[in-house]
Design a protein around this motif. Structure first.
Motif, PDB file in Angstrom:
ATOM      1  N   PRO A  46       3.628 -46.845  27.486  1.00 26.19           N
ATOM      2  CA  PRO A  46       3.473 -48.264  27.182  1.00 26.19           C
ATOM      3  C   PRO A  46       4.450 -48.729  26.106  1.00 26.19           C
ATOM      4  O   PRO A  46       4.733 -48.008  25.151  1.00 26.19           O
ATOM      5  CB  PRO A  46       2.025 -48.360  26.687  1.00 26.19           C
ATOM      6  CG  PRO A  46       1.336 -47.178  27.293  1.00 26.19           C
ATOM      7  CD  PRO A  46       2.378 -46.098  27.339  1.00 26.19           C
ATOM      8  N   ALA A  47       4.959 -49.936  26.259  1.00 27.03           N
ATOM      9  CA  ALA A  47       5.902 -50.505  25.289  1.00 27.03           C
ATOM     10  C   ALA A  47       5.242 -50.713  23.935  1.00 27.03           C
ATOM     11  O   ALA A  47       5.909 -50.671  22.902  1.00 27.03           O
ATOM     12  CB  ALA A  47       6.446 -51.830  25.822  1.00 27.03           C
ATOM     13  N   ASN A  48       3.939 -50.915  23.947  1.00 24.14           N
ATOM     14  CA  ASN A  48       3.190 -51.167  22.713  1.00 24.14           C
ATOM     15  C   ASN A  48       2.663 -49.871  22.092  1.00 24.14           C
ATOM     16  O   ASN A  48       1.640 -49.880  21.425  1.00 24.14           O
ATOM     17  CB  ASN A  48       2.041 -52.138  22.997  1.00 24.14           C
ATOM     18  CG  ASN A  48       1.153 -51.666  24.131  1.00 24.14           C
ATOM     19  OD1 ASN A  48       1.559 -50.883  24.980  1.00 24.14           O
ATOM     20  ND2 ASN A  48      -0.065 -52.154  24.168  1.00 24.14           N
ATOM     21  N   MET A  49       3.385 -48.765  22.310  1.00 24.99           N
ATOM     22  CA  MET A  49       2.933 -47.466  21.847  1.00 24.99           C
ATOM     23  C   MET A  49       3.932 -46.862  20.867  1.00 24.99           C
ATOM     24  O   MET A  49       5.139 -46.894  21.093  1.00 24.99           O
ATOM     25  CB  MET A  49       2.769 -46.505  23.028  1.00 24.99           C
ATOM     26  CG  MET A  49       2.372 -45.090  22.616  1.00 24.99           C
ATOM     27  SD  MET A  49       2.185 -44.006  24.040  1.00 24.99           S
ATOM     28  CE  MET A  49       0.680 -44.676  24.738  1.00 24.99           C
ATOM     29  N   HIS A  50       3.391 -46.292  19.793  1.00 23.89           N
ATOM     30  CA  HIS A  50       4.182 -45.473  18.874  1.00 23.89           C
ATOM     31  C   HIS A  50       3.732 -44.036  19.084  1.00 23.89           C
ATOM     32  O   HIS A  50       2.533 -43.745  19.083  1.00 23.89           O
ATOM     33  CB  HIS A  50       3.945 -45.899  17.425  1.00 23.89           C
ATOM     34  CG  HIS A  50       4.601 -44.995  16.435  1.00 23.89           C
ATOM     35  ND1 HIS A  50       5.952 -45.015  16.198  1.00 23.89           N
ATOM     36  CD2 HIS A  50       4.088 -44.016  15.649  1.00 23.89           C
ATOM     37  CE1 HIS A  50       6.252 -44.091  15.300  1.00 23.89           C
ATOM     38  NE2 HIS A  50       5.128 -43.472  14.949  1.00 23.89           N
ATOM     39  N   VAL A  51       4.685 -43.119  19.292  1.00 22.14           N
ATOM     40  CA  VAL A  51       4.361 -41.718  19.515  1.00 22.14           C
ATOM     41  C   VAL A  51       4.610 -40.941  18.227  1.00 22.14           C
ATOM     42  O   VAL A  51       5.697 -41.009  17.653  1.00 22.14           O
ATOM     43  CB  VAL A  51       5.196 -41.124  20.667  1.00 22.14           C
ATOM     44  CG1 VAL A  51       4.899 -39.638  20.830  1.00 22.14           C
ATOM     45  CG2 VAL A  51       4.915 -41.874  21.972  1.00 22.14           C
TER      46      VAL A  51
END
Length: 189
Positions: A109-114
């Motif tokens: 998802p674009a709204n995700m920080h890993v």
């Protein structure tokens, strides 16, 4: 696997894979049955909800994503593994912090920080992470074990709800034990 069991003349199989390695366990069960080789499934105990916990158990990652879509949350802590992240691609209006040992494959998802990290984790560290990222909910799989249980204690302390994905069932007819000593005695005996 069935050919290998036969070629190596294996007498017994102890399946000690991850509790969510359903395909591997099914393959072991099929290969063992085909060769008439006894099979035992060793699984560490799962986690259990305790006083002060706010858990919602769901049967699948897809149900976890659906549950999130219906919750009034803005910031989600995902500890479901890198291969599960595409399931959460359809969520909108939330920011996702996904912790993973290895980098995930696309799509994520674009709204995700890993966050790449490996346990064991501490309650203090998990509490700090939850506060730093202002997380509203924890989504995790019932993997069990002490290396990653600190997130549950931190969630309890901070009043964070937890969406807990239940383990897949073991293959039909396979005996399951949760202690290495029991599995070792079975294999010797």
């Amino acid at each position: 696997m069935a050919d290998w069991l036969a070629a190596e003349r294996i007498d017994a199989v102890v399946d000690a894979t991850h509790p969510f390695a359903a395909r591997m366990s099914a393959s072991a069960a099929e290969a063992s049955a085909r060769n008439g080789v006894p099979l035992l499934l060793l699984r560490r105990p799962g986690w259990h909800e305790g006083p002060g916990d706010a858990w919602q158990r769901v049967p699948s990652l897809e149900e976890a994503a659906a549950r999130l879509a219906g919750m009034p949350v803005e910031r989600v802590f995902l500890t479901t593994g890198r291969r599960s992240l595409p399931v959460f691609t359809g969520l909108s209006g939330v920011w996702l912090l996904a912790r993973s040992v290895d980098p995930p494959d696309a799509p994520v998802p674009a709204n995700m920080h890993v966050l790449l990290d490996r346990g064991p984790y501490t309650v203090e560290g998990e509490r700090a992470l939850i506060r730093e990222h202002r997380l509203d909910v924890l989504v995790t799989k019932d993997s069990g074990g002490e290396m990653t249980a600190a997130k549950l204690a931190a969630a309890r302390e901070l009043g964070l709800p937890v969406i807990m994905v239940d383990r897949p069932p073991p293959p039909p007819g396979v005996r399951v034990v949760d202690a290495v000593a029991v599995a070792a005695a079975w294999a010797q005996g």
